[in-house]
Design an enzyme around this catalytic site. Sequence first.
Site, PDB file in Angstrom:
ATOM      1  N   CYS A  35      -2.311  43.831  41.621  1.00 46.91           N
ATOM      2  CA  CYS A  35      -2.749  42.464  41.355  1.00 46.91           C
ATOM      3  C   CYS A  35      -1.931  41.479  42.181  1.00 46.91           C
ATOM      4  O   CYS A  35      -0.780  41.743  42.531  1.00 46.91           O
ATOM      5  CB  CYS A  35      -2.599  42.161  39.868  1.00 46.91           C
ATOM      6  SG  CYS A  35      -3.175  40.514  39.386  1.00 46.91           S
ATOM      7  N   ASP A  37      -0.728  38.752  41.146  1.00 51.59           N
ATOM      8  CA  ASP A  37       0.212  38.051  40.270  1.00 51.59           C
ATOM      9  C   ASP A  37       1.624  38.078  40.869  1.00 51.59           C
ATOM     10  O   ASP A  37       2.100  39.130  41.317  1.00 51.59           O
ATOM     11  CB  ASP A  37       0.206  38.725  38.897  1.00 51.59           C
ATOM     12  CG  ASP A  37       0.933  37.918  37.835  1.00 51.59           C
ATOM     13  OD1 ASP A  37       2.146  37.695  37.989  1.00 51.59           O
ATOM     14  OD2 ASP A  37       0.288  37.529  36.842  1.00 51.59           O
ATOM     15  N   ARG A  39       4.423  38.066  39.575  1.00 52.17           N
ATOM     16  CA  ARG A  39       5.442  38.808  38.829  1.00 52.17           C
ATOM     17  C   ARG A  39       5.390  40.313  39.090  1.00 52.17           C
ATOM     18  O   ARG A  39       6.272  41.050  38.631  1.00 52.17           O
ATOM     19  CB  ARG A  39       5.252  38.574  37.321  1.00 52.17           C
ATOM     20  CG  ARG A  39       5.371  37.120  36.903  1.00 52.17           C
ATOM     21  CD  ARG A  39       4.864  36.942  35.482  1.00 52.17           C
ATOM     22  NE  ARG A  39       3.433  37.205  35.398  1.00 52.17           N
ATOM     23  CZ  ARG A  39       2.740  37.230  34.256  1.00 52.17           C
ATOM     24  NH1 ARG A  39       3.371  37.018  33.105  1.00 52.17           N
ATOM     25  NH2 ARG A  39       1.445  37.475  34.258  1.00 52.17           N
ATOM     26  N   HIS A  90      -1.480  45.282  35.299  1.00 60.71           N
ATOM     27  CA  HIS A  90      -0.287  44.820  34.583  1.00 60.71           C
ATOM     28  C   HIS A  90      -0.693  44.105  33.306  1.00 60.71           C
ATOM     29  O   HIS A  90      -1.739  43.451  33.237  1.00 60.71           O
ATOM     30  CB  HIS A  90       0.565  43.893  35.457  1.00 60.71           C
ATOM     31  CG  HIS A  90      -0.078  42.570  35.757  1.00 60.71           C
ATOM     32  ND1 HIS A  90       0.178  41.431  35.022  1.00 60.71           N
ATOM     33  CD2 HIS A  90      -0.970  42.212  36.709  1.00 60.71           C
ATOM     34  CE1 HIS A  90      -0.528  40.424  35.516  1.00 60.71           C
ATOM     35  NE2 HIS A  90      -1.240  40.865  36.537  1.00 60.71           N
ATOM     36  N   CYS A  93      -2.323  40.032  32.149  1.00 57.63           N
ATOM     37  CA  CYS A  93      -3.036  39.712  33.391  1.00 57.63           C
ATOM     38  C   CYS A  93      -3.947  38.505  33.179  1.00 57.63           C
ATOM     39  O   CYS A  93      -4.810  38.505  32.299  1.00 57.63           O
ATOM     40  CB  CYS A  93      -3.861  40.916  33.838  1.00 57.63           C
ATOM     41  SG  CYS A  93      -4.852  40.629  35.319  1.00 57.63           S
TER      42      CYS A  93
END
Length: 205
Positions: A35, A37, A39, A90, A93
């Site tokens: 992803c 993202d 993080r 994750h 999400c």
Amino acid sequence: MARNSSWAERMHTANPALFARNAKGQAPHVLWIGCSDSRVGEFCIDLLPGSVFVHRNIANLMPYGDLSSLSVVQFAVDTLKVRHIVVCGHYDCGGAAAALGNKSLGVLDHWLKHLRDVRAQHKDELAAIQDPKARLNRLVELNVVAQVHHVRRMAPVVEALKQGRIAVYGMVYDVSSGHIKPIEVPHDDNEMDYLVYSNDEDFEH
């Protein structure tokens, strides 16, 4: 720039041959599909630059008609000869959370439609989960399973699997702990429906 200089110096000190080796080309063993993202990422498996070929997008989706995803997989499998493909979602999400709702998000709606397909396929299971966080995290896991199946149905991967030179894994990264966990991916009951053959290859129904 200062942080980059410091990083490059640390890397060179710890691994003097790394950058010279990478300058000659790449030979990663892993294709990481994750992803976008901020993080999460392939950094969680703690490998050096040059070890992992990476493709990331919102909600780690691998739609059949997405040329970017298809190109990455074909190059990784046919040219780089990676031995492992990891599809890593994750928890927490944002894409999965958006797909659980029905709020219009503009262009993003077209992309999340692939994730809403997963939601629709498992709507009874998801509806039975009372805790919103648990429901979201379960959709994350179900999406990983779906995307692993998508990857395994792609022509370059089908051929590599037949030759026994690749494996495909599903994993989920926990943003609250930094740990990843494997996701059990059940057998794809529809696998045979996606097999295609070259024109000069004999096959029987």
